[in-house]
Structures are given as structure tokens and as C-alpha cells.
Design a protein around this motif. Structure first.
Motif, PDB file in Angstrom:
ATOM      1  N   ASN A   1      44.278  39.782  35.678  1.00 24.36           N
ATOM      2  CA  ASN A   1      44.024  39.831  37.253  1.00 24.36           C
ATOM      3  C   ASN A   1      42.650  39.717  37.587  1.00 24.36           C
ATOM      4  O   ASN A   1      42.075  39.833  38.821  1.00 24.36           O
ATOM      5  N   LYS A   2      41.697  40.086  36.676  1.00 23.33           N
ATOM      6  CA  LYS A   2      40.300  40.370  36.842  1.00 23.33           C
ATOM      7  C   LYS A   2      39.541  38.671  37.481  1.00 23.33           C
ATOM      8  O   LYS A   2      39.957  37.741  36.782  1.00 23.33           O
TER       9      LYS A   2
ATOM     10  N   THR B   1      46.262  44.505  34.086  1.00 22.83           N
ATOM     11  CA  THR B   1      45.125  44.627  34.755  1.00 22.83           C
ATOM     12  C   THR B   1      43.997  43.572  34.478  1.00 22.83           C
ATOM     13  O   THR B   1      43.266  43.159  34.929  1.00 22.83           O
ATOM     14  N   LYS B   2      43.763  43.241  33.047  1.00 31.51           N
ATOM     15  CA  LYS B   2      42.774  42.490  32.599  1.00 31.51           C
ATOM     16  C   LYS B   2      43.227  40.984  32.933  1.00 31.51           C
ATOM     17  O   LYS B   2      41.916  40.288  33.329  1.00 31.51           O
TER      18      LYS B   2
END
Length: 53
Positions: free
Chosen positions: A40-41, A37-38
Motif C-alpha cells: 500500500n506504499k 503494508t509494503k
């Protein structure tokens, strides 16, 4: 086994097609077990980023 780990009950599966079950399990795994998730920031590019490009 996969249905149990993805919290699908027998009643849920009785109302779903096999394709719907697979799609549900894929979505469940992406939401609950995603480790990237980090990565794709999105961040705003700075002037130094453009200069380095």
C-alpha cells in the motif's frame, strides 16, 4: 479465544458492546498482523511510468 489473542480482558468486554468488541479485534488484527503494508506504499510516478501507461 479471539478476545484473548487480541488482548481484551473481561473488564474491557464488560464495558463494550459486541459491535465494539468486533471492531476492536478487526483493528487490532490490521495493526499487528498486517502483511500487506509494503503493497500500500504510495510512490511518486516518474515520466517513464506515464510513458508506459
Amino acid at each position: 479465544m479471539l478476545c484473548r489473542t487480541n488482548k481484551l480482558t473481561h473488564d474491557d468486554m464488560a464495558m463494550m458492546t459486541i459491535g465494539m468488541c468486533l471492531e476492536y479485534m478487526e483493528t487490532y488484527n490490521e495493526v499487528h498482523h498486517s502483511k500487506s503494508t509494503k503493497k500500500n506504499k504510495v510512490v511518486q510516478a516518474k515520466q517513464s511510468d506515464f510513458d508506459a501507461f
